[in-house]
Design an enzyme around this catalytic site. Structure first.
Site, PDB file in Angstrom:
ATOM      1  N   LYS A   1      47.722  54.986  36.430  1.00  0.00           N
ATOM      2  CA  LYS A   1      46.999  54.778  35.172  1.00  0.00           C
ATOM      3  C   LYS A   1      47.559  55.739  34.139  1.00  0.00           C
ATOM      4  CE  LYS A   1      42.947  52.631  36.986  1.00  0.00           C
ATOM      5  NZ  LYS A   1      43.142  51.215  36.649  1.00  0.00           N
TER       6      LYS A   1
ATOM      7  N   ARG B   1      19.731  42.002  39.467  1.00  0.00           N
ATOM      8  CA  ARG B   1      18.381  42.565  39.515  1.00  0.00           C
ATOM      9  C   ARG B   1      17.659  42.464  38.180  1.00  0.00           C
ATOM     10  NH1 ARG B   1      18.444  48.212  42.421  1.00  0.00           N
ATOM     11  NH2 ARG B   1      19.647  48.575  40.552  1.00  0.00           N
TER      12      ARG B   1
ATOM     13  N   LYS C   1      37.577  42.690  46.157  1.00  0.00           N
ATOM     14  CA  LYS C   1      38.068  43.936  46.713  1.00  0.00           C
ATOM     15  C   LYS C   1      37.341  45.072  46.013  1.00  0.00           C
ATOM     16  CE  LYS C   1      40.866  46.374  44.485  1.00  0.00           C
ATOM     17  NZ  LYS C   1      40.806  46.680  43.064  1.00  0.00           N
TER      18      LYS C   1
ATOM     19  N   HIS D   1      46.513  45.073  46.207  1.00  0.00           N
ATOM     20  CA  HIS D   1      47.499  44.379  45.374  1.00  0.00           C
ATOM     21  C   HIS D   1      48.940  44.673  45.807  1.00  0.00           C
ATOM     22  CE1 HIS D   1      44.008  43.626  43.093  1.00  0.00           C
ATOM     23  NE2 HIS D   1      44.029  44.680  42.311  1.00  0.00           N
TER      24      HIS D   1
ATOM     25  N   GLU E   1      49.980  50.916  34.412  1.00  0.00           N
ATOM     26  CA  GLU E   1      48.910  50.607  33.459  1.00  0.00           C
ATOM     27  C   GLU E   1      48.854  51.685  32.383  1.00  0.00           C
ATOM     28  OE1 GLU E   1      45.315  48.576  35.337  1.00  0.00           O
ATOM     29  OE2 GLU E   1      45.753  50.199  36.719  1.00  0.00           O
TER      30      GLU E   1
ATOM     31  N   HIS F   1      43.086  39.558  43.293  1.00  0.00           N
ATOM     32  CA  HIS F   1      43.432  38.698  42.154  1.00  0.00           C
ATOM     33  C   HIS F   1      44.933  38.662  41.877  1.00  0.00           C
ATOM     34  CE1 HIS F   1      43.331  42.374  39.673  1.00  0.00           C
ATOM     35  NE2 HIS F   1      44.005  41.695  38.771  1.00  0.00           N
TER      36      HIS F   1
ATOM     37  N   ASP G   1      42.383  51.554  45.296  1.00  0.00           N
ATOM     38  CA  ASP G   1      42.175  50.596  44.211  1.00  0.00           C
ATOM     39  C   ASP G   1      43.349  49.629  44.060  1.00  0.00           C
ATOM     40  OD1 ASP G   1      40.636  49.682  41.937  1.00  0.00           O
ATOM     41  OD2 ASP G   1      42.127  50.637  40.641  1.00  0.00           O
TER      42      ASP G   1
ATOM     43  N   LYS H   1      47.926  35.400  40.418  1.00  0.00           N
ATOM     44  CA  LYS H   1      48.818  35.471  39.246  1.00  0.00           C
ATOM     45  C   LYS H   1      49.964  34.480  39.434  1.00  0.00           C
ATOM     46  CE  LYS H   1      47.826  40.300  38.112  1.00  0.00           C
ATOM     47  NZ  LYS H   1      47.340  40.356  36.741  1.00  0.00           N
TER      48      LYS H   1
END
Ligand code: BG6
Length: 491
Positions: free
Chosen positions: A340, A51, A149, A241, A217, A179, A236, A183
């Site tokens: 996380k 935009r 995703k 994944h 992570e 993704h 997520d 890998k």
């Protein structure tokens, strides 16, 4: 080792969300690396669309900055950088109204070359953008659409998005990105299983005791609190994944690498997952949320501070135990954990084999540890097979558990390419093998939705864990009450 570079036919790639984080951090760097490997043919164009009003030169300057920041390139890239920047164009387009569509149409023209629309936007724009592309007559026979995703928030919303996209593009021209499938080490799972005769005869409940899949992570939610608060670790990471990793470990050998052959086998695994719902979720799942603690070498705030709220029931950690109801996997638990703000960043798949049936070595009073195959997805991509060997030296027969250790970096001398490089090139070539088919996405939601509903019904909040720890204690209990332990090589 020299890699054979096969050029891609000329294409026009339009990146919606072209000034967003994903585009700058992942897409342009991946495309630049392919440029540097001389993989593009002329005339190829990459068109940013969002935009925001922006002149073409200003857009090129922004992309150049992003490459220097995120792709580890510098000003001295010379010809490759010049060539890449000269391919870039920019159009300000509004997904929700008429602004910019005529300009985009004029820019694309009537050319017959491959056209790819990459929707690097939130999922709420997938439907409107797809519809608009159709209505504007921008979908040529050689057009395809690439979507990120998460597809939807649950099975129902995913079906709506899939319906709209499917009304404009044929399924074979829809590339749904996960993704993790791009890998190197994830693709290596297929090589490991299906290009070697050794493992397949053992790859079943007669010889495998359990499987662990971990995606840990150290980062918190960073600047993505708005998105993450709506998603949580289940949507997520697990729905996509981790489910894909489960599929690659558990699927039957496909009869070819052709996209549907592979995806048919993955789908069978998703359909065979044993349901987790209100009746059993409390014993099979653990969810957590990080509090303040220490990570990345210093003190870090908790999730609530990160998102600026007093309360949230969004999980930043999930552990679960799932079962696959078929002949191959009956009785073999798959333990998954992701979170996380854990102490280390790593992803791995651990296949725990059964112990030998009878011990003949008197020096092993506790029995002989079982073989373990560890596929390190990241970092230090590689494969380790833990075996028992005799400790050198005279005297008794003492045994040791040691790894046969294959590091990809050592074996191939190069860091693996980013997943997006492979996936973008595959989409441009029309190879959908590493992309999710509609029915896979919806089957994964069918497994995940009842778990989320059970959590919501329970009225409980996620269990707290301090940043920099391995999640709530209940995650350790989840596996230890079965007499097993999380693989601790990294801990
Ligand atoms: C993304 C998630 O899909 O994957 C992020 O949205 C997560 O929350 C990321 O951090 C992890 O990817 P990788 O490649 O760093 O393991």
């Amino acid at each position: 080792m020299a890699t054979r570079i096969v050029k891609v036919e000329p294409f026009d790639l339009v990146v919606f969300g072209g000034t967003g984080d994903l585009a700058y951090r992942k897409l342009y760097p991946a495309l630049f690396h392919r440029e540097r490997s001389d993989q593009f043919s002329e005339p190829t164009r990459i068109i940013g669309a969002s935009r925001r009003r922006l002149e073409r030169d200003a857009f090129r300057a922004l992309v150049k900055d992003a490459l220097m920041k995120f792709a580890g390139v510098d000003d001295g890239e010379g010809a490759a950088m010049e060539r890449f920047l000269s391919r870039l164009d920019y159009i300000a387009v509004d997904a929700m109204n008429d602004g910019g569509w005529a300009d985009l149409k004029a820019l694309l023209g009537a050319d017959e070359r491959i056209r790819a629309y990459y929707l690097a936007t939130g999922p709420d724009l997938f439907g409107p953008l797809a519809k608009r592309l159709g209505a504007e007559g921008l979908v040529t026979p050689r057009s395809r659409i690439i979507v990120e995703k998460p597809i939807g928030r649950d099975g129902k919303s995913a079906a709506v998005i899939n319906d709209v996209i499917g009304s404009v593009f044929l399924e074979r021209n829809i590339f749904r990105i996960d993704h993790y499938l791009g890998k190197e080490s994830v693709q290596n799972l297929m090589a490991l299983r299906f290009a070697n005769i050794l493992l397949e005869p053992l790859w079943n409940s007669a010889h495998i005791d359990h499987v662990q899949i971990a995606v840990a992570e150290t980062l918190g939610v960073e600047g993505r609190g708005g998105y993450y608060e709506e998603a949580g670790a289940m949507r997520d990471m697990v729905q996509n994944h981790m489910m894909q990793l489960v599929c690659l470990v558990a699927m039957e050998p496909p009869n070819s690498l052709e996209a549907d052959s592979l995806r048919d086998e993955k789908l069978k695994v998703l359909k065979a997952l044993q349901p987790i719902d209100q009746t059993n979720a409390s014993g099979l799942t653990v969810r957590g949320q990080y509090r303040a603690g220490f990570a990345d070498g210093g003190p870090v705030p908790g999730y609530l501070q990160d998102i600026g709220k007093d309360h949230s029931d969004t999980e930043t950690f999930v552990a679960l135990k799932l079962g696959i109801g078929n002949w191959r996997w009956s009785g073999v638990p798959f333990y998954l954990r992701t979170g996380k703000r854990l102490p280390q960043r790593f992803s791995e798949i651990v296949v725990g084999f059964r112990r030998v049936p009878h011990v003949i070595f008197p020096m092993q009073p506790d029995g002989i540890p079982a073989n373990r195959l560890v596929v390190r997805v990241q970092p230090d991509e590689g494969i380790k097979l833990w075996m028992m060997v005799k400790e050198p030296g005279p005297g008794d027969m003492r045994l040791q558990h040691v790894p046969l250790d294959m590091s990809f970096a050592k074996a191939f001398g190069a860091a693996p390419a980013d997943a997006y490089e492979r996936l973008l090139m595959d989409a441009l070539r029309g190879n959908a093998a590493l992309f999710m088919r509609r029915d896979e996405v919806e089957a994964a939601w069918r497994f995940v939705d009842p778990i989320r509903e059970a959590w919501a019904q329970s009225g409980e909040s996620p269990r707290p864990y301090a940043a920099g720890t391995w999640g709530p204690n209940a995650s350790v209990a989840l596996i230890e009450r079965d007499g097993r332990t999380w693989n601790e090589e990294y801990e």
